[in-house]
Design an enzyme around this catalytic site. Structure first.
Site, PDB file in Angstrom:
ATOM      1  N   TYR A  96      12.095 -15.272 -28.726  1.00  0.00           N
ATOM      2  CA  TYR A  96      10.638 -15.254 -28.632  1.00  0.00           C
ATOM      3  C   TYR A  96      10.072 -14.062 -29.400  1.00  0.00           C
ATOM      4  CZ  TYR A  96      11.323 -18.751 -25.006  1.00  0.00           C
ATOM      5  OH  TYR A  96      11.689 -19.886 -24.323  1.00  0.00           O
ATOM      6  N   ASN A 120       4.221 -26.775 -25.893  1.00  0.00           N
ATOM      7  CA  ASN A 120       4.480 -27.666 -27.012  1.00  0.00           C
ATOM      8  C   ASN A 120       4.495 -29.116 -26.526  1.00  0.00           C
ATOM      9  OD1 ASN A 120       5.553 -29.070 -29.211  1.00  0.00           O
ATOM     10  ND2 ASN A 120       7.608 -28.231 -28.961  1.00  0.00           N
ATOM     11  N   CYS A 128      11.175 -26.529 -29.898  1.00  0.00           N
ATOM     12  CA  CYS A 128      11.016 -25.387 -29.000  1.00  0.00           C
ATOM     13  C   CYS A 128      12.324 -25.044 -28.291  1.00  0.00           C
ATOM     14  CB  CYS A 128       9.893 -25.642 -27.998  1.00  0.00           C
ATOM     15  SG  CYS A 128      10.018 -27.202 -27.116  1.00  0.00           S
ATOM     16  N   HIS A 129      13.272 -25.973 -28.276  1.00  0.00           N
ATOM     17  CA  HIS A 129      14.571 -25.701 -27.648  1.00  0.00           C
ATOM     18  C   HIS A 129      15.387 -24.673 -28.427  1.00  0.00           C
ATOM     19  CE1 HIS A 129      15.325 -29.014 -30.500  1.00  0.00           C
ATOM     20  NE2 HIS A 129      16.545 -28.512 -30.620  1.00  0.00           N
ATOM     21  N   GLU A 155      23.214 -29.853 -31.631  1.00  0.00           N
ATOM     22  CA  GLU A 155      22.962 -29.340 -32.980  1.00  0.00           C
ATOM     23  C   GLU A 155      24.105 -28.454 -33.453  1.00  0.00           C
ATOM     24  OE1 GLU A 155      19.053 -27.658 -33.397  1.00  0.00           O
ATOM     25  OE2 GLU A 155      18.091 -29.494 -32.704  1.00  0.00           O
TER      26      GLU A 155
END
Length: 161
Positions: A96, A120, A128-129, A155
């Site tokens: 962040y 979001n 946002c993950h 991912e």
């Protein structure tokens, strides 16, 4: 507005379409800040076929970017944060604080960035993950921390091989 509900490896996803065919919401089951489905109009699982196809490719075939029409409604600050989220590469994470710094915000703005991140309306596609706490810990995710971990693992697996 209309909406569709599709199945995915992270559970049911609700896709909300504008009258113009833009994706304006992508919500997970029991997601924090999930509006009442009645506000989305009628259910029509045939809407947003390109979004459905690209999500399938993301989960099954290694798609790493999305190119579907989006309309994200929020404050100017939220819009800035959400645009920055789109710049985080597939398979990578940021904090962040780093996200705030990339926006030219003062140190300590990570809380404001986190609040905007949490609002979001288009999860997964606006990633946002991929934002974690300053120590690398999983913090705050509207879809639940277990889903955040699933998406990050998905991912990373694709990036490692």
């Amino acid at each position: 507005m209309t909406y569709a509900v599709i199945d995915s490896p992270v559970g049911l996803l609700t896709l909300v379409s504008s009258a113009e065919g833009e994706l304006i919401g992508l919500y997970m089951e029991r997601q924090r800040h999930l509006p009442d489905l009645e506000t989305f109009g009628a259910r029509d699982d045939s809407v947003l076929p390109m979004v459905v196809e690209q999500l399938h490719e993301y989960f099954e075939d290694g798609r790493t970017t999305f190119d579907v029409p989006l309309r994200m409604n929020g404050t100017p600050f939220q819009q800035r944060v959400w645009e920055a989220l789109k710049e985080i590469p597939y398979g990578e994470i940021t904090t962040y604080g780093e996200l705030g710094a990339s926006l030219g915000l003062v140190p300590g703005a990570s809380r404001a960035v986190g609040l905007a991140n949490g609002k979001n309306p288009i999860s997964i596609i606006v990633p946002c993950h991929r934002v974690v706490g300053s120590n690398g810990s999983l913090t705050g995710y509207g879809g639940g921390l277990e889903r955040k971990q699933q998406l990050l693992d998905h991912e990373r697996a694709d990036v490692l091989f």
